[in-house]
Design a protein around this motif. Structure first.
Motif, PDB file in Angstrom:
ATOM      1  N   VAL A   1      41.583 -60.083 -39.905  1.00  0.00           N
ATOM      2  CA  VAL A   1      42.558 -60.826 -40.714  1.00  0.00           C
ATOM      3  C   VAL A   1      41.838 -61.675 -41.750  1.00  0.00           C
ATOM      4  O   VAL A   1      42.220 -61.720 -42.926  1.00  0.00           O
TER       5      VAL A   1
ATOM      6  N   ALA B   1      41.816 -61.316 -46.091  1.00  0.00           N
ATOM      7  CA  ALA B   1      42.529 -62.367 -46.829  1.00  0.00           C
ATOM      8  C   ALA B   1      41.826 -62.676 -48.147  1.00  0.00           C
ATOM      9  O   ALA B   1      40.602 -62.858 -48.174  1.00  0.00           O
TER      10      ALA B   1
ATOM     11  N   ARG C   1      49.728 -64.713 -37.951  1.00  0.00           N
ATOM     12  CA  ARG C   1      49.135 -63.550 -37.298  1.00  0.00           C
ATOM     13  C   ARG C   1      47.916 -63.965 -36.485  1.00  0.00           C
ATOM     14  O   ARG C   1      47.704 -63.498 -35.355  1.00  0.00           O
TER      15      ARG C   1
ATOM     16  N   GLN D   1      45.701 -67.902 -48.402  1.00  0.00           N
ATOM     17  CA  GLN D   1      46.475 -66.665 -48.305  1.00  0.00           C
ATOM     18  C   GLN D   1      46.220 -65.915 -46.994  1.00  0.00           C
ATOM     19  O   GLN D   1      46.718 -64.810 -46.816  1.00  0.00           O
ATOM     20  N   THR D   2      45.484 -66.536 -46.080  1.00  0.00           N
ATOM     21  CA  THR D   2      45.264 -65.931 -44.771  1.00  0.00           C
ATOM     22  C   THR D   2      46.569 -65.904 -43.993  1.00  0.00           C
ATOM     23  O   THR D   2      47.370 -66.846 -44.060  1.00  0.00           O
ATOM     24  N   ASP D   3      46.791 -64.826 -43.255  1.00  0.00           N
ATOM     25  CA  ASP D   3      47.999 -64.699 -42.435  1.00  0.00           C
ATOM     26  C   ASP D   3      47.796 -65.514 -41.152  1.00  0.00           C
ATOM     27  O   ASP D   3      47.522 -64.974 -40.080  1.00  0.00           O
TER      28      ASP D   3
END
Length: 426
Positions: free
Chosen positions: A304, A308, A318, A313-315
């Protein structure tokens, strides 16, 4: 030859050849303590011989020959070990990198270092003892670093390693290559040892440099061999994916002056895209093989981050979800702390503070520097400069790595200025 040249060559040989020398000597000595002593004697002998004759073209082969000769001499002298005299017919000249010179009756494990890792991870030893013994003797990780990895004191870890060695001797545990059918029951301990080896290189517990590159490189080789050896075991691919995705950021974790750079400040365009692609590929394969284990889930978290475009903007939801799944299969306080840090980005720092309060009651984290460092960062983001300064000071007390201490000192100075107070001396 100049003493500094010899010393540098010996230091390099100790870092890169120790596992080869030890594993080849064990085969002659049949006893880990004896093999370790003989290997150490070989390095001592090399200091004088190389100063006189020069550094040999193949230092590892020289050291292995010397260590094996020391072991053979002991066997000749000790009457109680006469039953091992047939080993004296073995050739005493060996190249540790030549498979022909390192042939074993059971070739299930083709890498000589990996053979010894599997041997130290014998199922009659406690899981913690297996991993600690492997890290200390095979991987040559200093005892303080091994203790730090297990969140215990150095004396406790030293005693644990000593007990494991004594048990091996008392139980007459054989030093042989495990058959293929025996490998799966040792696999988790082997994967754990390789992962901790990489971790001690990825962030050095002490010293000036943040990264010990030779440990990272050594650790990266082993899961490749494991994945080829046991392709049906998804966790071998999970570990390989985790290490590839984590190591892809190596070049960007410090600036040109060696100062620590957090994930938010790293130049993602300089991440190793080839390693990321390979890491994502093997991780996807591991995830598709059934319910994921702890290394595969950690690899998914690293994936993940790798995909990104930026920290913002990292999920993060999740990431939190993956940590929830990880806690279900591997409930440790360090995993819980990592989850709390992810919650701070997903839901805000205020949501994570109660999680840290709960973790602060866990005695295993009493001297873990990343707990107060995480608290300090959350308080800083919440505008509590005085509280952040107090936590930064506590983190500095527990941190032995110079690059991490310098970063903490910088943050302490920033929040101290914000609080209108002078920072305490570092």
């Amino acid at each position: 030859m100049q003493a500094d040249v010899v010393a540098a060559a010996l230091a390099q040989a100790h870092r890169s050849e120790w596992a080869f020398v030890l594993s080849a000597t064990v085969r002659v000595a049949g006893d880990l303590d004896v093999a370790e002593e003989c290997a150490q004697e070989a390095y001592v002998s090399a200091l004088q011989a190389w100063t006189r004759d020069g550094v040999p073209e193949r230092p590892g082969a020289w050291l292995t020959t010397a260590a094996r000769n020391h072991a053979l001499d002991r066997l000749r002298r000790e009457v109680t070990l006469r039953r091992k005299l047939p080993l004296l017919v073995e050739p005493v000249t060996v190249d540790p990198h030549d498979p022909a010179d390192l042939d074993w009756p059971d070739a299930a494990v083709p890498d000589d270092r990996l053979r010894l890792v599997f041997t130290c991870c014998h199922p009659t030893l406690a899981p913690e003892a297996r991993v600690a013994l492997t890290l200390r003797l095979v991987c040559n990780v200093p005892t303080p670093d091994v203790a730090r990895a297990f969140l215990v004191s150095e004396p406790t870890m030293a005693a644990r390693i000593t007990r494991a060695k004594k048990k091996i001797s008392a139980a007459r545990i054989p030093y042989r290559v495990p058959g293929r059918a025996e490998l799966p029951e040792r696999l988790d301990s082997v994967l754990t040892a390789v992962h901790l080896l990489f971790s001690t290189g990825h962030t050095a517990g002490e010293g000036d440099a943040l990264v010990r590159e030779e440990l990272c490189d050594r650790a990266l080789h082993l899961p490749r061999t494991l994945a080829a050896l046991l392709p049906e075991q998804a966790e071998t691919r999970g570990l390989l994916g985790l290490l590839l995705l984590t190591d892809a950021r190596r070049a960007t974790r410090t600036d040109e002056q060696g100062r620590l750079l957090l994930l938010a400040d790293q130049d993602r365009t300089r991440w190793d895209q080839r390693a990321i692609l390979e890491g994502l590929t093997v991780t996807a394969g591991a995830l598709a093989s059934g319910p994921p284990g702890r290394f595969t889930l950690q690899a998914a978290v690293a994936g993940v981050h790798a995909m990104a475009p930026s920290l913002e903007q990292t999920d993060w939801p999740r990431v939190v979800h993956l940590y929830d799944r990880l806690l279900a299969v591997w409930n440790t306080p360090v995993v819980a702390l990592n989850r709390a840090a992810a919650v701070a980005f997903a839901d805000g720092p205020a949501a994570a503070l109660p999680l840290l309060d709960e973790l602060a009651t866990d005695p295993r984290l009493a001297d873990y520097p990343y707990l107060p460092a995480t608290r300090a960062d959350l308080l800083r983001r919440l505008g509590d400069a005085a509280g952040a300064a107090q936590s930064y000071r506590r983190a500095m007390e527990l941190t032995a790595n110079a690059a991490e201490r310098a970063f903490l000192e910088q943050r302490l100075a920033e929040v101290s200025r914000a609080a209108g107070a002078e920072p305490a001396p570092g």
